[in-house]
Design an enzyme around this catalytic site. Structure first.
Site, PDB file in Angstrom:
ATOM      1  CG  HIS A  58      -8.175  -3.168  -1.862  1.00 53.06           C
ATOM      2  ND1 HIS A  58      -9.544  -2.871  -2.576  1.00 53.06           N
ATOM      3  CD2 HIS A  58      -8.751  -2.274  -0.847  1.00 53.06           C
ATOM      4  CE1 HIS A  58      -9.778  -1.751  -2.398  1.00 53.06           C
ATOM      5  NE2 HIS A  58      -9.501  -1.064  -0.848  1.00 53.06           N
ATOM      6  CG  ASN A 109     -12.001  -0.992   4.449  1.00 49.76           C
ATOM      7  OD1 ASN A 109     -12.626  -1.459   4.992  1.00 49.76           O
ATOM      8  ND2 ASN A 109     -11.624  -0.395   4.096  1.00 49.76           N
ATOM      9  N   GLY A 137     -16.129   1.842   3.839  1.00 55.31           N
ATOM     10  CA  GLY A 137     -15.113   2.765   3.473  1.00 55.31           C
ATOM     11  C   GLY A 137     -14.018   2.461   2.793  1.00 55.31           C
ATOM     12  CD  GLN A 138     -14.950  -0.955  -2.424  1.00 55.51           C
ATOM     13  OE1 GLN A 138     -15.964  -1.240  -1.895  1.00 55.51           O
ATOM     14  NE2 GLN A 138     -14.427  -1.469  -3.600  1.00 55.51           N
ATOM     15  CG  HIS A 155      -6.291  -2.791   3.271  1.00 51.98           C
ATOM     16  ND1 HIS A 155      -5.836  -2.096   2.967  1.00 51.98           N
ATOM     17  CD2 HIS A 155      -8.642  -2.583   3.097  1.00 51.98           C
ATOM     18  CE1 HIS A 155      -6.372  -0.825   2.374  1.00 51.98           C
ATOM     19  NE2 HIS A 155      -8.001  -1.529   2.164  1.00 51.98           N
ATOM     20  CG  ASP A 177      -2.066   0.806   0.635  1.00 51.06           C
ATOM     21  OD1 ASP A 177      -3.514   0.082   1.243  1.00 51.06           O
ATOM     22  OD2 ASP A 177      -1.768   2.044   0.410  1.00 51.06           O
TER      23      ASP A 177
END
Ligand code: 5GP
Length: 112
Positions: free
Chosen positions: A98, A85, A91-92, A100, A29
């Protein structure tokens, strides 16, 4: 409209890639929230978890297994967190699913 993740898959944007095969890509990230913070994505551009279909079950499992394997390789076997998310309320911010994977710091609950 391509997301930044499609651009990373196509090498139109740079990323620190950790793992790649024909189905998935994993990379660090660029705004890490822990000493280890990487993302695992399918190459197929699925917008959100709500868009997963029966056909995507194998790649979803492959993402999770790869997340575990890479977390171990990156020194997180003692503990790590996997987060996905979904949509704005979840919270995307990037509309290409994906995972995290965060590690090497103490995690807390509940998340913000
Ligand atoms: P979300 O909020 O959608 O769950 O997570 C998106 C993640 O993608 C964020 O943690 C953000 O830092 C990361 N991200 C966004 N753009 C880029 C990029 O261009 N490169 C990399 N490596 N990560 C990105």
């Amino acid at each position: 409209m391509d997301t930044v993740f499609t651009k990373i898959i196509n090498r139109e944007l740079p990323a620190k890639i950790i793992y790649e095969d024909d189905q998935i890509l994993a990379f660090h990230d660029n705004a890490p929230q822990a000493p280890v913070h990487f993302l695992v994505i399918p190459k197929k551009p699925i917008r959100t978890l709500n868009d997963l279909t029966e056909d995507d079950k194998a790649v979803a499992g492959h993402m999770l297994f790869t997340a575990q394997r890479l977390a171990t390789e990156l020194g997180c076997k003692a503990g790590f967190r996997v987060v996905m998310n979904c949509n704005e309320l979840g919270g995307q911010t990037v509309y290409h699913i994906h995972m995290h994977v965060l590690g090497q710091r103490q995690m807390h609950w509940p998340p913000g």
